[in-house]
Scaffold this motif. Structure first.
Motif, PDB file in Angstrom:
ATOM      1  N   THR A 170       0.841  -1.195   0.000  1.00  0.00           N
ATOM      2  CA  THR A 170       0.000   0.000   0.000  1.00  0.00           C
ATOM      3  C   THR A 170       0.875   1.243   0.000  1.00  0.00           C
ATOM      4  OG1 THR A 170      -1.629   1.287   1.247  1.00  0.00           O
ATOM      5  CG2 THR A 170      -0.280  -0.245   2.507  1.00  0.00           C
ATOM      6  N   ILE A 171       0.546   2.155  -0.919  1.00  0.00           N
ATOM      7  CA  ILE A 171       1.304   3.403  -1.062  1.00  0.00           C
ATOM      8  C   ILE A 171       0.354   4.600  -0.936  1.00  0.00           C
ATOM      9  CG2 ILE A 171       3.179   2.366  -2.385  1.00  0.00           C
ATOM     10  CD1 ILE A 171       1.848   3.356  -4.959  1.00  0.00           C
ATOM     11  N   GLY A 172      -0.746   4.363  -0.220  1.00  0.00           N
ATOM     12  CA  GLY A 172      -1.715   5.430   0.033  1.00  0.00           C
ATOM     13  C   GLY A 172      -2.324   5.235   1.402  1.00  0.00           C
ATOM     14  N   PHE A 173      -3.612   5.486   1.503  1.00  0.00           N
ATOM     15  CA  PHE A 173      -4.296   5.376   2.787  1.00  0.00           C
ATOM     16  C   PHE A 173      -4.673   3.912   3.038  1.00  0.00           C
ATOM     17  CE2 PHE A 173      -6.062   9.080   0.283  1.00  0.00           C
ATOM     18  CZ  PHE A 173      -4.934   9.849   0.495  1.00  0.00           C
ATOM     19  N   LEU A 174      -4.904   3.555   4.296  1.00  0.00           N
ATOM     20  CA  LEU A 174      -5.184   2.155   4.625  1.00  0.00           C
ATOM     21  C   LEU A 174      -6.685   1.853   4.625  1.00  0.00           C
ATOM     22  CD1 LEU A 174      -2.437   1.426   7.292  1.00  0.00           C
ATOM     23  CD2 LEU A 174      -2.306   1.446   4.806  1.00  0.00           C
ATOM     24  N   LEU A 219      -0.670   7.759   6.574  1.00  0.00           N
ATOM     25  CA  LEU A 219      -1.318   7.237   7.777  1.00  0.00           C
ATOM     26  C   LEU A 219      -2.150   8.314   8.459  1.00  0.00           C
ATOM     27  CD1 LEU A 219       1.422   4.904   9.314  1.00  0.00           C
ATOM     28  CD2 LEU A 219      -0.239   4.453   7.496  1.00  0.00           C
ATOM     29  N   GLU A 220      -1.762   9.558   8.265  1.00  0.00           N
ATOM     30  CA  GLU A 220      -2.450  10.669   8.908  1.00  0.00           C
ATOM     31  C   GLU A 220      -3.803  10.963   8.259  1.00  0.00           C
ATOM     32  OE1 GLU A 220      -0.340  14.298   8.427  1.00  0.00           O
ATOM     33  OE2 GLU A 220      -1.441  15.357   9.992  1.00  0.00           O
ATOM     34  N   TYR A 310      -1.450   6.013  16.514  1.00  0.00           N
ATOM     35  CA  TYR A 310      -2.338   6.821  17.358  1.00  0.00           C
ATOM     36  C   TYR A 310      -3.374   7.537  16.498  1.00  0.00           C
ATOM     37  CZ  TYR A 310       1.037   5.849  21.004  1.00  0.00           C
ATOM     38  OH  TYR A 310       1.860   5.205  21.899  1.00  0.00           O
ATOM     39  N   ARG A 311      -4.502   7.853  17.121  1.00  0.00           N
ATOM     40  CA  ARG A 311      -5.629   8.424  16.377  1.00  0.00           C
ATOM     41  C   ARG A 311      -5.375   9.843  15.906  1.00  0.00           C
ATOM     42  NH1 ARG A 311      -9.694   5.100  15.920  1.00  0.00           N
ATOM     43  NH2 ARG A 311      -9.682   3.282  17.280  1.00  0.00           N
ATOM     44  N   ASP A 312      -4.346  10.495  16.404  1.00  0.00           N
ATOM     45  CA  ASP A 312      -4.006  11.820  15.860  1.00  0.00           C
ATOM     46  C   ASP A 312      -3.104  11.688  14.631  1.00  0.00           C
ATOM     47  OD1 ASP A 312      -1.547  11.077  16.841  1.00  0.00           O
ATOM     48  OD2 ASP A 312      -1.254  12.882  18.066  1.00  0.00           O
ATOM     49  N   GLY A 313      -2.838  10.453  14.202  1.00  0.00           N
ATOM     50  CA  GLY A 313      -2.083  10.232  12.968  1.00  0.00           C
ATOM     51  C   GLY A 313      -0.603   9.994  13.167  1.00  0.00           C
ATOM     52  N   HIS A 314      -0.111  10.080  14.416  1.00  0.00           N
ATOM     53  CA  HIS A 314       1.329   9.839  14.574  1.00  0.00           C
ATOM     54  C   HIS A 314       1.583   8.389  14.966  1.00  0.00           C
ATOM     55  CE1 HIS A 314       1.246  10.183  19.049  1.00  0.00           C
ATOM     56  NE2 HIS A 314       2.441   9.644  18.994  1.00  0.00           N
TER      57      HIS A 314
END
Ligand SMILES: [Ca+2]
Length: 350
Positions: A170-174, A219-220, A310-314
């Motif tokens: 995957t090279i985009g969003f999950l 991921l963010e 984490y849900r804030d994207g980090h």
């Protein structure tokens, strides 16, 4: 992944240039003490059967996805990969047509193409390269809405494959992978999504995150999906973090290659780089495809452990020799990996 776009000559560009020069100098000194690397595409022969692979891309906001998809076709033509399908994690209406253009150019216009059917993060097309390029090249899909539901496409192609045989990259969003994990049994498979993945998938390769900790675009954008996949994915995961691809600059040789006059890959890079006013682009997505097909050992080290999302994207890394995850660090100089990627991106159709 999408990078920042500072104006040429800005402080951040100069700092980046200085750091790139420093890294290049560091690696050139190191490389002088090592035997010549087996780096160029033309010098490397396949040593194993083709890797059965599905590419999941957010194609649109950046052009490295185009390079990654072109690379995958090049590796398929060399007998190193067998492409089972290509998914868009981006519901933008130009995404699936852009995939279709590249697949068709390489003679694989019949490959399954999937996209999120409900929801997903719609990302605009920075610089508009796909609106400019796609209409001028043969393709069948006119809109991303015309693509197959990605969950259906994944379930269908996974169900048909031997156990533990498929590599997903995957090279985009999950987004699609989250939906796949949560999918119920159906006429395509008696297994729920997580069980189907555990049975059929060998490895997941993710261009996403920053290591050992940080925040990264892919991921963010859909952090809920990132948390669900990183926490629940039932096979090993190999991460190519933003700190890897950002040191591998490609596209300049592709754009200069006049033998590729009819290539939508070259046109997409030419269009994007001209608007970006840069000679090349970081290769976030191409590094993930490279290790998904060839393995990491010729180019990178892999640090074992566990990624926490984490849900804030980090994300944050915990080292552990027996952990389910690994992330890449450079074994060979970025310039050598750049040459490999650039050569594969310049591969013409058979
Ligand atoms: Ca991407």
């Amino acid at each position: 992944m999408v990078g920042y776009h500072p104006k040429p000559g800005s402080r951040s560009v100069k700092l980046r240039s200085l750091s790139v020069c420093f890294v290049a100098l560091l690696f050139s000194c190191e490389a002088a003490n090592k035997p010549p690397a087996q780096a160029r595409e033309t010098a490397r022969e396949p040593v194993r059967g083709p890797v059965s692979i599905v590419l999941d891309t957010d194609i649109g906001p950046d052009v490295d996805d185009v390079g990654a998809l072109a690379m995958l076709h090049a590796l398929a033509d060399r007998g190193e990969a067998r492409i089972l399908g290509v998914m868009s994690s981006n519901p933008n209406q130009w995404a699936a047509p852009a995939i279709d253009v590249v697949n068709t150019y390489f003679g694989r216009g019949d490959l399954p193409i999937g996209a999120p059917r409900n929801g997903g993060v719609v990302i605009a097309n920075a610089y508009g390269w796909n609106e400019a390029i796609v209409p001028h090249y043969p393709h069948n899909l006119d809109r991303t809405d015309d693509a197959t539901d990605a969950v259906v496409a994944y379930r269908k192609l996974l169900a048909a494959q031997p156990d533990r045989s498929v590599t997903l990259v995957t090279i985009g969003f999950l987004t699609n992978l989250k939906n796949l994990l949560a999918s119920p049994q159906d006429a395509l498979s008696s297994l729920g999504g997580k069980q189907l993945v555990a049975k059929k998938v060998k490895q997941l390769v993710v261009m996403g995150g920053k290591y050992p900790r940080g925040k990264e675009f892919n991921l963010e954008q859909d952090p809920e999906a990132a948390v669900a996949v990183v926490e629940n994915w039932p096979t090993p995961i190999l991460f190519s973090g933003s700190e890897v691809g950002e040191k591998v600059f490609t596209g300049s040789a592709l754009v200069r290659d006049s033998t590729l006059a009819n290539s939508p890959v070259r046109e997409a890079f030419r269009f994007y780089l001209a608007k970006d006013q840069q000679p090349a682009r970081p290769s976030w997505d191409q590094t993930a495809v490279l290790v998904a097909v060839r393995g990491h050992a010729d180019y990178f080290n892999a640090v074992a452990g566990q990624c926490r999302m984490y849900r804030d994207g980090h994300n944050e890394w915990t080292p552990s020799p027996n952990g389910p995850h690994r992330y890449l660090t450079f074994k060979r100089p970025p310039a050598e990996i750049q040459a490999v990627v650039e050569d594969l991106m310049r591969h013409p159709p058979k």
